[in-house]
Design a protein around this motif. Structure first.
Motif, PDB file in Angstrom:
ATOM      1  N   LEU A 119     -10.463  67.069  30.423  1.00  0.00           N
ATOM      2  CA  LEU A 119      -9.205  67.272  29.726  1.00  0.00           C
ATOM      3  C   LEU A 119      -7.994  67.302  30.622  1.00  0.00           C
ATOM      4  N   ARG A 120      -6.856  67.257  29.947  1.00  0.00           N
ATOM      5  CA  ARG A 120      -5.613  67.445  30.669  1.00  0.00           C
ATOM      6  C   ARG A 120      -5.700  68.754  31.432  1.00  0.00           C
ATOM      7  N   GLU A 121      -5.302  68.727  32.640  1.00  0.00           N
ATOM      8  CA  GLU A 121      -5.348  69.922  33.486  1.00  0.00           C
ATOM      9  C   GLU A 121      -6.769  70.412  33.702  1.00  0.00           C
ATOM     10  N   SER A 133      -8.270  64.237  24.937  1.00  0.00           N
ATOM     11  CA  SER A 133      -9.473  65.060  24.787  1.00  0.00           C
ATOM     12  C   SER A 133      -9.158  66.531  24.576  1.00  0.00           C
ATOM     13  N   SER A 134      -8.080  67.010  25.201  1.00  0.00           N
ATOM     14  CA  SER A 134      -7.774  68.435  25.044  1.00  0.00           C
ATOM     15  C   SER A 134      -7.197  68.729  23.667  1.00  0.00           C
ATOM     16  N   ARG A 135      -6.883  67.703  22.919  1.00  0.00           N
ATOM     17  CA  ARG A 135      -6.315  67.899  21.586  1.00  0.00           C
ATOM     18  C   ARG A 135      -7.216  67.397  20.468  1.00  0.00           C
ATOM     19  N   ALA A 136      -8.207  66.607  20.804  1.00  0.00           N
ATOM     20  CA  ALA A 136      -9.104  66.085  19.776  1.00  0.00           C
ATOM     21  C   ALA A 136     -10.274  67.048  19.597  1.00  0.00           C
ATOM     22  N   ALA A 192      -2.610  70.504  14.198  1.00  0.00           N
ATOM     23  CA  ALA A 192      -3.769  71.354  14.515  1.00  0.00           C
ATOM     24  C   ALA A 192      -3.890  71.585  16.018  1.00  0.00           C
ATOM     25  N   ASP A 193      -3.320  70.698  16.800  1.00  0.00           N
ATOM     26  CA  ASP A 193      -3.441  70.852  18.261  1.00  0.00           C
ATOM     27  C   ASP A 193      -2.286  71.670  18.858  1.00  0.00           C
ATOM     28  N   LEU A 194      -1.487  72.250  17.981  1.00  0.00           N
ATOM     29  CA  LEU A 194      -0.350  73.038  18.473  1.00  0.00           C
ATOM     30  C   LEU A 194      -0.778  74.343  19.116  1.00  0.00           C
ATOM     31  N   PHE A 195      -1.927  74.822  18.687  1.00  0.00           N
ATOM     32  CA  PHE A 195      -2.254  76.219  18.970  1.00  0.00           C
ATOM     33  C   PHE A 195      -3.040  76.414  20.254  1.00  0.00           C
ATOM     34  N   ASN A 196      -2.686  77.437  20.961  1.00  0.00           N
ATOM     35  CA  ASN A 196      -3.459  77.831  22.131  1.00  0.00           C
ATOM     36  C   ASN A 196      -4.696  78.597  21.690  1.00  0.00           C
ATOM     37  N   HIS A 197      -5.596  78.775  22.627  1.00  0.00           N
ATOM     38  CA  HIS A 197      -6.889  79.401  22.333  1.00  0.00           C
ATOM     39  C   HIS A 197      -6.894  80.888  22.677  1.00  0.00           C
ATOM     40  N   LYS A 198      -7.557  81.654  21.830  1.00  0.00           N
ATOM     41  CA  LYS A 198      -7.830  83.058  22.184  1.00  0.00           C
ATOM     42  C   LYS A 198      -9.270  83.338  21.773  1.00  0.00           C
ATOM     43  N   THR A 209      -9.011  79.160  17.864  1.00  0.00           N
ATOM     44  CA  THR A 209     -10.097  79.301  18.839  1.00  0.00           C
ATOM     45  C   THR A 209     -10.727  77.931  19.067  1.00  0.00           C
ATOM     46  N   TYR A 210     -11.036  77.640  20.313  1.00  0.00           N
ATOM     47  CA  TYR A 210     -11.704  76.362  20.624  1.00  0.00           C
ATOM     48  C   TYR A 210     -13.218  76.560  20.664  1.00  0.00           C
ATOM     49  N   GLY A 211     -13.670  77.737  20.306  1.00  0.00           N
ATOM     50  CA  GLY A 211     -15.101  78.033  20.323  1.00  0.00           C
ATOM     51  C   GLY A 211     -15.370  79.223  21.229  1.00  0.00           C
ATOM     52  N   ARG A 265     -13.182  72.254  30.498  1.00  0.00           N
ATOM     53  CA  ARG A 265     -12.725  71.430  29.375  1.00  0.00           C
ATOM     54  C   ARG A 265     -11.244  71.482  29.115  1.00  0.00           C
ATOM     55  N   TYR A 266     -10.651  72.630  29.356  1.00  0.00           N
ATOM     56  CA  TYR A 266      -9.246  72.777  28.976  1.00  0.00           C
ATOM     57  C   TYR A 266      -8.327  73.158  30.113  1.00  0.00           C
ATOM     58  N   GLY A 267      -8.900  73.433  31.281  1.00  0.00           N
ATOM     59  CA  GLY A 267      -8.046  73.704  32.435  1.00  0.00           C
ATOM     60  C   GLY A 267      -7.432  75.084  32.454  1.00  0.00           C
ATOM     61  N   PHE A 268      -8.039  76.047  31.747  1.00  0.00           N
ATOM     62  CA  PHE A 268      -7.536  77.412  31.853  1.00  0.00           C
ATOM     63  C   PHE A 268      -8.698  78.387  31.702  1.00  0.00           C
ATOM     64  N   THR A 269      -8.430  79.633  32.001  1.00  0.00           N
ATOM     65  CA  THR A 269      -9.446  80.688  31.885  1.00  0.00           C
ATOM     66  C   THR A 269      -8.810  81.869  31.165  1.00  0.00           C
ATOM     67  N   GLU A 283       1.055  78.767  39.453  1.00  0.00           N
ATOM     68  CA  GLU A 283       0.111  78.021  40.299  1.00  0.00           C
ATOM     69  C   GLU A 283      -1.209  77.941  39.540  1.00  0.00           C
ATOM     70  N   ARG A 284      -1.196  77.121  38.513  1.00  0.00           N
ATOM     71  CA  ARG A 284      -2.305  77.102  37.544  1.00  0.00           C
ATOM     72  C   ARG A 284      -3.682  76.968  38.168  1.00  0.00           C
ATOM     73  N   LYS A 285      -3.795  75.978  39.074  1.00  0.00           N
ATOM     74  CA  LYS A 285      -5.128  75.706  39.622  1.00  0.00           C
ATOM     75  C   LYS A 285      -5.661  76.912  40.378  1.00  0.00           C
TER      76      LYS A 285
HETATM   77  C1  LIG Z   1      -4.655  71.654  22.162  1.00  0.00           C
HETATM   78  S1  LIG Z   1      -3.609  72.084  23.472  1.00  0.00           S
HETATM   79  C2  LIG Z   1      -2.898  73.565  22.857  1.00  0.00           C
HETATM   80  C3  LIG Z   1      -1.459  73.501  22.715  1.00  0.00           C
HETATM   81  C4  LIG Z   1      -0.796  73.400  24.056  1.00  0.00           C
HETATM   82  N1  LIG Z   1      -0.283  74.649  24.516  1.00  0.00           N
HETATM   83  C5  LIG Z   1       0.216  72.310  24.116  1.00  0.00           C
HETATM   84  O1  LIG Z   1       0.503  71.883  25.203  1.00  0.00           O
HETATM   85  O2  LIG Z   1       0.664  71.847  23.081  1.00  0.00           O
HETATM   86  C6  LIG Z   1      -4.781  72.622  24.663  1.00  0.00           C
HETATM   87  C7  LIG Z   1      -4.176  72.972  25.988  1.00  0.00           C
HETATM   88  O3  LIG Z   1      -3.323  74.102  25.885  1.00  0.00           O
HETATM   89  C8  LIG Z   1      -3.480  74.947  27.023  1.00  0.00           C
HETATM   90  N2  LIG Z   1      -4.004  76.239  26.555  1.00  0.00           N
HETATM   91  C9  LIG Z   1      -4.577  76.524  25.370  1.00  0.00           C
HETATM   92  N3  LIG Z   1      -4.897  77.812  25.255  1.00  0.00           N
HETATM   93  C10 LIG Z   1      -4.534  78.394  26.404  1.00  0.00           C
HETATM   94  C11 LIG Z   1      -4.609  79.732  26.922  1.00  0.00           C
HETATM   95  N4  LIG Z   1      -5.133  80.729  26.216  1.00  0.00           N
HETATM   96  N5  LIG Z   1      -4.135  79.955  28.180  1.00  0.00           N
HETATM   97  C12 LIG Z   1      -3.603  78.956  28.921  1.00  0.00           C
HETATM   98  N6  LIG Z   1      -3.501  77.669  28.488  1.00  0.00           N
HETATM   99  C13 LIG Z   1      -3.955  77.387  27.242  1.00  0.00           C
HETATM  100  C14 LIG Z   1      -4.478  74.249  27.947  1.00  0.00           C
HETATM  101  O4  LIG Z   1      -3.755  73.471  28.876  1.00  0.00           O
HETATM  102  C15 LIG Z   1      -5.224  73.331  26.994  1.00  0.00           C
HETATM  103  O5  LIG Z   1      -5.761  72.194  27.638  1.00  0.00           O
END
Ligand SMILES: C[S@@+](CC[C@H](N)C(=O)[O-])C[C@H]1O[C@@H](n2cnc3c(N)ncnc32)[C@H](O)[C@@H]1O
Length: 410
Positions: free
Chosen positions: A19-21, A91-94, A109-115, A209-211, A221-225, A383-385
């Motif tokens: 995925l991105r990042e 991939s990070s949005r599909a 649907a891809d607007l939302f961050n994960h918790k 939630t992404y799962g 998969r998503y570049g964050f923790t 400093e994401r990485k």
């Molecule tokens: C489907 S997008 C979610 C919306 C996103 N924030 C955006 O740019 O529109 C998925 C990406 O959002 C970021 N993301 C989602 N949830 C996160 C979280 N809890 N903490 C940090 N980054 C998150 C990650 O980069 C992930 O690859």
């Protein structure tokens, strides 16, 4: 069973989850020095394989287009790096929408961050609306407050004419479709809904939630923790166990014990041709690992006796009975696997667990857990990485510490 670096996207090709990042893009020296120390050979192999699959895709799908003269594409804009970035972004949005739509991208649907485990919305098709007979896709949410102000929900959702927010039986629905939702038949599989499943205060972020996955999988998969992720696990690879065993016993001895373990019907988790054991977030080792260590630690005479008894084994309880025979001198009625595991946790097995933690810990290099925690505390989230790899290191090392406590307390 699942692997720390690869869970919960059944049916998806690994490169789709690059995925991105994501870790796939985190290459070069940084990956060698930081990310690699958080996981073992399997992970490195997976990330390498991701990249090589993407390269193959690019060669097969993109290169012919660039070479196709009439399209007049600028080759500089279609290099493998651009392809990797674009693929990761998609991939990070599909996601796997439902049986009808399969895998795809959905506007909004891809607007939302994960918790983890604390999402505010559910995404579902309109035919699983509770008003219809098929409510299967809608998960219940204990935190949902039925006394919410439903008057608010008749307002049109402001960002899109074809989206509206409605309420039904206490659930809130964000209806988005190409047709007017008021004219929906209610069972049109083309229409998808975002359902707000709990109250969100004005101004607060709305999460999806992404799962349920641990930090290693989220990072991959998503570049964050996430800090304090309850789904975190640590993997201990089988080859680490055999390495430890071979440091004490001959390679022949180790092979024989491993073979016996397999003959009893046991195996580890397997992913990408790598066999491993999981340590759960509370530091509990997978039963199969404890059994293997128990077998490796069996005195020769006991092992010979048991080995001669075994022809074939049909179930795990039978295997456990055989293993514990020498302890009890009788067939023991074994109840839950919890009891079984405790019986197997002899001093030698606990010492073995300590040794495995030592070996596993050595992969993190010179820095102690405290050093990593301090580095994380002072690390800037921008400093994401560095930030997310430090989070992963810290969460993994905390689990290993819990495993140590687990082994000491037996
Ligand atoms: C489907 S997008 C979610 C919306 C996103 N924030 C955006 O740019 O529109 C998925 C990406 O959002 C970021 N993301 C989602 N949830 C996160 C979280 N809890 N903490 C940090 N980054 C998150 C990650 O980069 C992930 O690859």
């Amino acid at each position: 069973m699942r692997k720390a670096w690869g869970r919960h996207r059944p049916g998806l090709d690994i490169c789709k989850s690059c995925l991105r990042e994501s870790a796939c893009l985190w290459s070069g020296l940084w990956m060698k020095s930081t990310l690699i120390s958080t996981e073992l050979n399997c992970t490195r192999q997976t990330v390498k394989e991701d990249k090589s699959h993407i390269y193959e895709d690019w060669k097969e799908c993109i290169l012919p287009l660039v070479d196709f003269g009439p399209l007049k594409l600028n080759p500089k804009s279609f290099q493998v790096e651009q392809y990797l970035a674009a693929k990761s972004l998609v991939s990070s949005r599909a996601f796997e929408i439902d049986d009808y739509h399969g895998y795809g991208m959905v506007p909004l649907a891809d607007l939302f961050n994960h918790k983890t485990g604390a999402e505010d919305i559910h995404f579902t098709s309109v035919c699983s609306h509770p008003g219809s007979n098929d409510g299967d896709n809608i998960e219940s949410n204990d935190e949902y407050d039925r006394n919410a102000d439903e008057d608010l929900l008749t307002e049109n959702f402001h960002s899109r004419d074809s989206c509206s927010l409605t309420a039904d039986a206490g659930n809130y629905y964000l209806n988005c479709s190409d047709v007017d939702s008021s004219s929906n038949s209610g069972d049109d599989p083309m229409i998808l809904e975002l359902i707000l499943v709990k109250d969100v205060k004005a101004g607060d972020e709305v999460f999806n939630t992404y799962g349920s996955m641990g930090n290693a999988a989220l990072l991959h998969r998503y570049g964050f923790t996430e800090p304090d992720n309850p789904f975190d696990i640590v993997n201990i690879e089988l080859n680490l166990v055999t390495k430890w065993s071979s440091s004490l016993f001959s390679a022949r001895y180790t092979r024989a014990r491993l073979l016996f373990w397999r003959r009893l019907g046991f195996s580890g988790c397997i992913s990408h041709s790598c066999e491993y054991f999981e340590i759960s977030s509370d530091g509990e080792p997978q039963l199969e690992l404890v059994i293997l260590l128990y077998i490796i630690c069996l005195p020769e005479v006991v092992y010979d006796k048991l080995n001669n008894r075994v022809s074939s084994v049909e179930n795990i309880n039978e295997s456990m009975n055989i293993l514990l025979l020498h302890k009890n001198n009788a067939e023991v009625p074994l109840g839950t696997t919890e009891i079984d595991k405790d019986l197997l946790l002899t001093k030698n097995v606990c010492d073995a667990l300590h040794s495995l933690v030592d070996i596993r810990e050595s992969f993190y290099g010179q820095n102690s857990l405290e050093d990593d925690m301090e580095a994380l505390r002072t690390c800037c989230m921008r400093e994401r990485k560095l930030y997310h790899s430090l989070t992963l290191r810290v969460t993994e090392r905390r689990i290993l510490k819990k495993l140590r406590t687990y082994a000491s307390s037996r």
